[in-house]
Enzyme design. Structure first.
Site, PDB file in Angstrom:
ATOM      1  N   ASP A   1       0.787  -1.238   0.000  1.00 24.67           N
ATOM      2  CA  ASP A   1       0.000   0.000   0.000  1.00 24.67           C
ATOM      3  C   ASP A   1       0.814   1.280   0.000  1.00 24.67           C
ATOM      4  O   ASP A   1       0.244   2.374   0.111  1.00 24.67           O
ATOM      5  CB  ASP A   1      -0.966   0.013   1.198  1.00 24.67           C
ATOM      6  CG  ASP A   1      -0.243  -0.063   2.528  1.00 24.67           C
ATOM      7  OD1 ASP A   1       0.952  -0.395   2.537  1.00 24.67           O
ATOM      8  OD2 ASP A   1      -0.891   0.203   3.561  1.00 24.67           O
ATOM      9  N   GLU A   2       2.135   1.204  -0.154  1.00 28.02           N
ATOM     10  CA  GLU A   2       2.895   2.446  -0.223  1.00 28.02           C
ATOM     11  C   GLU A   2       4.166   2.258  -1.040  1.00 28.02           C
ATOM     12  O   GLU A   2       4.708   1.160  -1.147  1.00 28.02           O
ATOM     13  CB  GLU A   2       3.237   2.985   1.168  1.00 28.02           C
ATOM     14  CG  GLU A   2       4.107   2.097   2.006  1.00 28.02           C
ATOM     15  CD  GLU A   2       4.489   2.748   3.334  1.00 28.02           C
ATOM     16  OE1 GLU A   2       4.816   3.962   3.336  1.00 28.02           O
ATOM     17  OE2 GLU A   2       4.465   2.050   4.353  1.00 28.02           O
TER      18      GLU A   2
END
Length: 370
Positions: free
Chosen positions: A122-123
């Site tokens: 997610d990043e």
């Protein structure tokens, strides 16, 4: 997060951004796992949601923003989360779904740059120095495209180094975009509460505040020698962080060879039961990395630091990779038993997994211990 352990080379300026500044974007999906579940199940929207296990030994892998308002956080035990939020809804994780969406997002990044350093599902960091257009415009376009293609929101930070870009992406979550322009990094950092610095945990933050270091400006006022004396090797990191300095490049396709997590406690641990309980967040954090990266490791290492700052490690390497969170937890418990009886109280305990093999997990459905 690790900043350079030495100051910039003599031919480089002391202030990042005064010489050929990079254009770095840090993109962080907002409550990613929980947001996916709320997107796919309308009945969960607006409700406090935790992705993870609801049983006594379950762990929260992700919490929606509705749950975070009650103090529910990732790596928290399920029972503690329920005490804070009795209306909390637990949802079983669907890692194949999260991976598919992550790949979809990664393809959006690739439309703008090949310099992508994923940190998890997610990043990621993006270096758009050579890309056409402004970094701010690219970040805005990426966020808009993610929302249009996935129905999910992302926060982004734009700056001239990785440290500041990460701080910026956290600044206005959720669904925010923050820019720290060249020449403004030090001023941005000086106003931050010391607890917001990456690498400064709750215990260290409390110690710093006892020493009169409450903000980035307070930290910057201390000399490198003083910080080294107070915090050891971490002192150099704090010195440069207070100045907004970080010369690390974005590393595409970075291979992480180990994953570890450790916690320092406000009061010394003295019993086996306390040590095993103190190890639980580290087990959860390490296994989250395995789930997010699709990798499994063979070597488990326990780190114990005593109240007098003496430190020991104990390791175990298996013939096969550790295949489940329960197995990782069991090995960690065995290693804890191996250091008993304690020679002194324990101020820090940590766990690391190494000897990663992506192939061992390529076709597996990874899940939390539920």
């Amino acid at each position: 997060m690790t900043l350079p352990s030495s100051p910039p080379a003599p031919h480089r300026p002391a202030v990042e951004g005064a010489f050929a500044p990079r254009k770095i974007i840090h993109v962080d999906m907002d409550a990613f796992y929980a947001s996916v579940e709320q997107r796919d199940d309308p009945a969960l929207r607006g409700r406090p949601v935790a992705v993870g296990g609801s049983r006594q030994r379950g762990v929260v892998a992700a919490a929606s923003y509705e749950a975070r308002r009650f103090g529910v956080r990732s790596a928290m035990s399920s029972m503690a989360a329920l005490r804070r939020c009795p209306e909390l809804v637990f949802v079983r994780p669907r890692f194949e779904a999260y991976k598919a969406i992550s790949q979809q997002i990664r393809s959006i990044f690739a439309d703008h740059t090949a310099l992508i350093e994923p940190l998890s599902l997610d990043e990621a960091y993006l270096d758009v120095t050579a890309a056409a257009g402004s970094a701010t415009g690219i970040a805005a376009a990426i966020r808009a495209r993610i929302l249009a293609d996935t129905g999910l929101t992302a926060s982004a930070g734009v700056s001239y180094n990785k440290f500041l870009a990460k701080l910026a992406s956290d600044h206005r979550k959720p669904d925010g975009l923050t820019v720290i322009a060249p020449g403004r990094g030090e001023a941005f950092v000086e106003g931050l509460d010391i607890a917001r610095f990456h690498g400064v945990g709750p215990v260290t933050a409390a110690r710093m505040k006892d020493l009169g270091i409450a903000t980035g400006a307070d930290l910057r006022a201390r000399s490198s020698e003083e910080l080294d004396a107070l915090f050891g090797k971490a002192g150099r990191y704090y010195y440069w962080a207070a100045r907004g300095v970080d010369h690390r490049p974005v590393r595409p396709d970075r291979v992480r060879r180990s994953s570890g997590s450790e916690h320092t406690f406000a009061e010394d641990l003295t019993t086996e039961t306390e040590l095993i309980a103190g190890l639980a967040p580290a087990v959860a954090a390490v296994w989250r990395h395995c789930e997010a990266s699709g990798t499994l490791g063979r070597t488990v290492t326990l780190k114990v630091k005593y109240a007098d700052f003496r430190q020991i490690t104990r390791s175990r390497t298996g013939a096969e990779p550790v295949a489940s969170r329960d197995a990782l937890d069991a090995i960690g418990r065995d290693l804890v038993r191996g250091v008993m009886p304690l020679r002194a109280g324990v101020r820090l305990i940590g766990l690391a997994l190494s000897g990663f093999s992506a192939e061992a997990a390529t076709d597996r459905q990874l899940a939390l211990a539920l």
